[in-house]
Enzyme design. Structure first.
Site, PDB file in Angstrom:
ATOM      1  CD  GLU A 160      -3.069  -0.684   0.042  1.00  0.00           C
ATOM      2  OE1 GLU A 160      -3.361   0.507  -0.189  1.00  0.00           O
ATOM      3  OE2 GLU A 160      -3.544  -1.638  -0.608  1.00  0.00           O
ATOM      4  CB  SER A 426     -51.512 -32.768  19.640  1.00  0.00           C
ATOM      5  OG  SER A 426     -52.683 -33.072  18.924  1.00  0.00           O
TER       6      SER A 426
END
Length: 761
Positions: A160, A426
Site C-alpha cells: 500500500e 397437539s
C-alpha cells in the site's frame, strides 16, 4: 579618375574601375530595386577624390536597423515573460492558499479533530468463556503494534505505501508514479494515496470520490503526520481499516476469516489480510477465495521485493499457502447472537464502549443441536418436503443452553425459534389436561372418545375410529382429538388460555373450542418455556440467555441477571400427575422413539392442520427441549408428524446432552401409577416385551350422539366457533379444522399405529 564614357546612345555611363566607391555600387543597386518614388532612398553623393597622394578612406558599413530592432524585441519579450510569469506565479500561490483555506473551512473544527472512538465491539461468550460471536460494528479489539508479528504491518507497507517512513503524509513521487501508470493504462490502474491518507479518510471523511474529499484527505494526512508518530499512525490504521464481511481492524478480520487472533497469523495470512484493503467487498476470502489468494500472492511478491521477507519465504507461501478460511455466517450460533443484540438496549441502554456478554449457551450442546437439525433435514427433507427447522434447549430454570433458528444462517437470518409463530397442534394439549386436573379431574378420569359436533364444527380422529370410554392418560398418550375438545369445552376455553399464559405463553390465544387442538400460534421459545414448570416442580420461569454484561477493558459489570422469583404456577400434585401422563407419551404413545435410556422423560408431540408443522416438546429433570420442523411459506409437508422427524432430532440431541450427567428423576413422578394401564390396554403398557392388545372393541359410530348435555356450549349466541385463518398469502377465513387424526397433530406413529390401528397411518 572619375571620368565617364559615352555609350552608343550618347548616354554617359559611369566608369567602373578600381577607384569606384562601394556607395556607387549600392546606389546602382538601389536604383534597380526601388521602383516607387516614396520607397527610393535618397542618393548619397560620392565624396570627391582627393588629389593628394593619400588614397581615399573607405567607410565601415553600419549595422542594419532590422537586427537592432530584433535584439530590442527579444529583450522586451524576455522581460515581459518574466513579468507575467511572476504575476501568474503570484496568482497561483494566492489560488493555492485560497483553496487550502476553503478546504480547511469545510473541515471539522480543529478542536474536534481528535481520533474518534472506534465503534464498540460486542463479544458474546458461552458459559465456558468460549467466544461465540461478535456483534456491533464487527470491530475487533485494538491490538498494539508491538503485539503483532513484524511481517503483518510490513505486508501493508509493501503493497500500500512502500515510502511510508519517508513521506510527510502525502507522497509526491507516489502520486506522480500513479499518474504516469494511469495515463499509460488509460484508466485508474494505480492509486497514489498513502496509508496516512487512507487513515484520514477512514477516520474523518466519507468514501465519495470527489476533488474536495481528496484535498481534505491530503490536509488531514499532513495534520496526522504532525500530531502522531509513524508507529501510532500505522497502529491506528491496522485497527481501523475495513476488511470486508463487516470486519473492521486486523483483529476482527483475523477472527472472522481464520478463527484466530491477529497476533497469531502466518505470513500467508498476513499477506491475504493486506491484500483485502484494495477491494474488501470483492476480495473477501469467504466470498471469493480464488481472488483473495491471487491478491495474497501479489502481496508476497511485493514483500520480497521490499526485502521484508526472503525470496524463499515468498515462494514457499505462494506455492503452499498455510491459511484456512473459516466459514462465516453459516453457524447457527449467530441466531443466538442476533437475539442477544436485540435485547441489549433494554438491559444496559446505548453501548459506547467494548462489552463482553456472558451467556448461558453451552458451545458443545450448540454444536450438537446444529448438527441434529442440519443432518436430519439433509437426509429426510426431500422425502417429507420439509425445508426448515428450529430447536431450543433450556434448563428447567429457563437458562437457554442451545438455540437453532434455522438450518443455515448464511441463507436466512430469520430466527424461527424466537420470531416465528406457528400452530403447535397437539403440543398445546397439556395445558388443556392441566386445567382439567386443576378442576378436580384425575389421570384415571373417564371421558368419551366419540364424534362431536360443536355448532357445525366436527373435529375427527385420523382414522375415523373412536374408542369410547378412555382415561385421560390414554387420551393424552394417543392424542385423541375428540377427548381434548370435549375436555376443553368442559373446563372452558378461557380457563385453558389462562393456564397457558400462567405457565409462560405470551402470544395472543383465541379462547374458542379449537384452542384445545392448538390452533393459536406460538413461538418455539415460549412453548418450551411453558413446559419448564413440569420439569422443575411447578415453578414459573422466564427463558433467558444473558447472565452478565461487563466492559471488556475495565471489567466493570453493567448488568447481572437477578434471581427469578420462584412463583409456584402449578401445584406439586398436579405436576406429578402431568409428568406421569406425559411419560406415557414416550413409553407407549406417539413419541415412543423418544425414550432416553436410564432417564425419566416426558413430553408431547404435535402436528398442525394439513401437516404444516411438526413439533415435539420433551423434557427431563436436566433439560427441556423443543423441536419444530416445517416450511417458511406455511406449505404442507408430506405427512411429516411430530412423532417422526422432530422426535428423531430431539432424541439425537438429548442422548448426547445427557451423557455423563447424573441421572435425576422428574419431580414427584411415580411410575407405579401405570401398573393399572396393563388392565386397561389388556397387556403390558411397556412398548417392548409382553403382549400389547388393542382396547376393547367399543368403537362408536358417527351416528351416536357425541355431545352429552353436561358439556356446556361456551358460545350460546353463535352457530359455530369463531372463524380461524390458516396459512399465509391472504387466504380467506376458514372454520377451524383439525388434522382429523388421533393425535391431532402428531399422528399415531410407531407402536400405537401398529398395535391399535393395524399399521394404518
Amino acid at each position: 579618375m572619375g571620368s565617364a564614357r559615352r555609350n552608343g546612345s550618347g548616354r554617359r555611363e559611369p566608369k567602373f574601375g578600381p577607384s569606384s566607391s562601394l556607395d556607387e555600387l549600392r546606389l546602382g543597386a538601389d536604383d534597380r530595386v526601388h521602383t516607387s518614388e516614396e520607397d527610393k532612398p535618397k542618393r548619397r553623393r560620392a565624396a570627391p577624390a582627393d588629389d593628394g597622394d593619400e588614397p581615399p578612406r573607405e567607410r565601415k558599413p553600419k549595422k542594419s536597423a532590422g537586427k537592432a530592432r530584433s535584439k530590442r524585441g527579444v529583450s522586451l519579450g524576455l522581460g515581459r515573460l518574466v513579468y507575467w510569469g511572476a504575476v501568474l506565479g503570484l496568482w497561483a500561490v494566492i489560488g493555492v492558499v485560497g483553496v487550502v483555506i476553503w478546504v480547511g473551512a469545510h473541515l471539522p473544527s480543529i478542536q474536534s479533530l481528535e481520533i474518534p472512538k472506534r465503534p464498540p465491539t460486542i463479544q458474546i461468550v458461552g458459559a465456558d468463556g468460549t467466544l461465540l460471536a461478535n456483534r456491533g460494528e464487527m470491530a475487533g479489539a485494538n491490538v498494539a503494534l508491538k503485539e503483532l508479528p513484524p511481517y503483518l504491518p510490513k505486508a501493508f507497507i509493501a503493497i500500500e505505501d512502500r515510502r511510508f517512513y519517508s513521506h510527510f503524509g502525502i507522497d509526491p513521487m507516489g502520486i506522480a508514479r500513479a499518474v504516469v501508470a494511469n495515463v499509460m493504462h488509460r484508466g485508474v490502474s494505480q492509486g497514489g494515496s498513502t496509508l496516512t491518507q487512507q487513515l484520514a479518510k477512514n477516520l474523518f471523511l466519507t468514501q465519495e470520490r470527489t476533488m474536495q474529499r481528496k484535498l481534505q484527505e491530503a490536509e488531514l494526512a499532513i495534520w496526522l503526520e504532525r500530531k502522531h508518530s509513524k508507529a501510532q499512525i500505522l497502529e491506528l490504521y491496522l485497527n481501523r481499516v475495513y476488511f470486508g464481511s463487516g470486519a473492521y481492524g486486523v483483529e476482527a478480520a483475523a477472527q472472522r476469516y481464520f478463527g484466530k487472533s491477529a497476533r497469531n497469523v502466518t505470513v500467508a495470512e498476513a499477506a491475504m489480510l493486506a491484500g483485502l484493503v484494495k477491494s474488501p467487498s470483492r476480495l473477501a476470502p469467504n466470498r471469493n477465495p480464488e481472488g483473495a489468494e491471487r491478491r495474497a500472492q501479489i502481496v508476497l511478491t511485493a514483500m520480497a521485493d521490499a526485502g521484508f521477507i526472503t525470496e524463499a519465504q515468498a515462494t514457499a507461501n505462494i506455492g503452499h499457502p498455510s491459511y484456512a478460511v473459516k466459514p462465516v455466517g453459516a453457524g447457527t450460533v449467530n441466531y443466538v447472537a442476533d437475539w442477544i443484540a436485540e435485547v441489549l438496549d433494554d438491559l444496559v441502554g446505548q453501548i459506547d464502549q467494548d462489552v463482553t456478554v456472558e451467556t448461558s449457551i453451552d458451545p458443545k450442546l450448540q454444536g450438537v443441536a446444529e448438527a441434529a437439525i442440519i443432518d436430519e433435514l439433509a437426509a429426510k427433507s426431500v422425502k417429507f418436503n420439509v425445508s426448515q427447522g428450529a430447536l431450543v434447549a433450556m434448563t428447567p430454570d429457563g437458562s437457554v443452553r442451545a438455540m437453532v433458528g434455522g438450518r443455515n444462517y448464511a441463507d436466512s437470518q430469520y430466527n424461527r425459534a424466537v420470531t416465528a409463530k406457528r400452530q403447535p397442534g397437539s403440543a398445546f394439549k397439556p395445558f388443556v389436561y392441566l386445567t382439567a386436573l386443576e378442576q378436580g379431574l384425575t389421570p384415571e378420569t373417564i371421558r368419551q372418545d366419540a364424534p362431536i359436533d360443536v355448532k357445525g364444527w366436527k373435529p375427527e380422529n385420523y382414522t375415523h375410529q373412536y374408542f369410547g370410554s378412555v382415561t385421560l392418560t390414554q387420551a393424552l398418550a394417543m392424542s385423541l382429538n375428540t377427548v381434548a375438545v370435549r375436555l376443553g369445552l368442559e373446563v372452558g376455553p378461557k380457563n385453558v388460555v389462562r393456564t397457558a399464559h400462567r405457565l409462560g405463553i405470551s402470544s395472543k390465544l383465541d379462547a374458542n373450542p379449537s384452542i384445545a387442538l392448538g390452533t393459536s400460534e406460538v413461538s418455539v421459545l415460549e412453548l418450551v418455556g411453558a413446559y419448564a414448570p413440569f420439569a422443575n416442580g411447578g415453578k414459573g420461569i422466564s427463558p433467558h440467555v444473558i447472565n452478565r454484561i461487563k466492559t471488556t477493558e475495565g471489567k466493570k459489570v453493567l448488568y447481572a441477571r437477578p434471581q427469578d422469583p420462584l412463583n409456584q404456577v402449578i401445584e406439586p400434585r398436579n405436576v406429578a400427575q402431568m409428568n406421569a401422563m406425559m411419560q406415557e407419551t414416550l413409553l407407549s404413545g406417539t413419541a415412543r422413539k423418544a425414550e432416553l435410556p436410564g432417564w425419566q422423560a416426558a413430553g408431547k408431540t404435535g402436528t398442525s392442520q394439513d401437516f404444516r408443522d411438526a413439533w415435539f416438546i420433551g423434557y427431563t429433570a436436566n433439560l427441556v427441549t423443543g423441536v419444530w420442523l416445517g416450511n417458511d411459506d406455511n406449505s404442507p409437508t408430506k405427512k411429516a408428524t411430530g412423532g417422526g422427524l422432530p422426535v428423531d432430532v430431539w432424541t439425537r440431541f438429548m442422548r448426547t446432552a445427557h451423557q455423563n450427567v447424573p441421572v435425576a428423576a422428574l419431580p414427584a413422578s411415580d411410575r407405579g401409577f401405570f401398573s393399572n394401564l396393563a388392565t386397561t390396554f389388556g397387556g403390558n403398557s411397556q412398548p417392548s416385551g409382553g403382549n400389547q392388545t388393542p382396547p376393547p372393541s367399543n368403537v362408536q359410530s358417527a351416528s351416536q350422539n357425541p355431545y352429552p348435555a353436561q358439556y356446556p356450549n361456551p358460545y350460546p349466541q353463535q352457530s359455530a366457533p369463531p372463524p380461524q385463518t390458516y396459512g399465509g398469502g391472504g387466504g380467506r377465513p376458514q372454520v377451524a379444522q383439525t388434522n382429523a387424526r388421533p393425535e391431532a397433530s402428531a399422528g399415531l406413529d410407531g407402536w400405537l399405529v401398529d398395535r391399535l390401528f393395524g399399521g394404518r397411518r
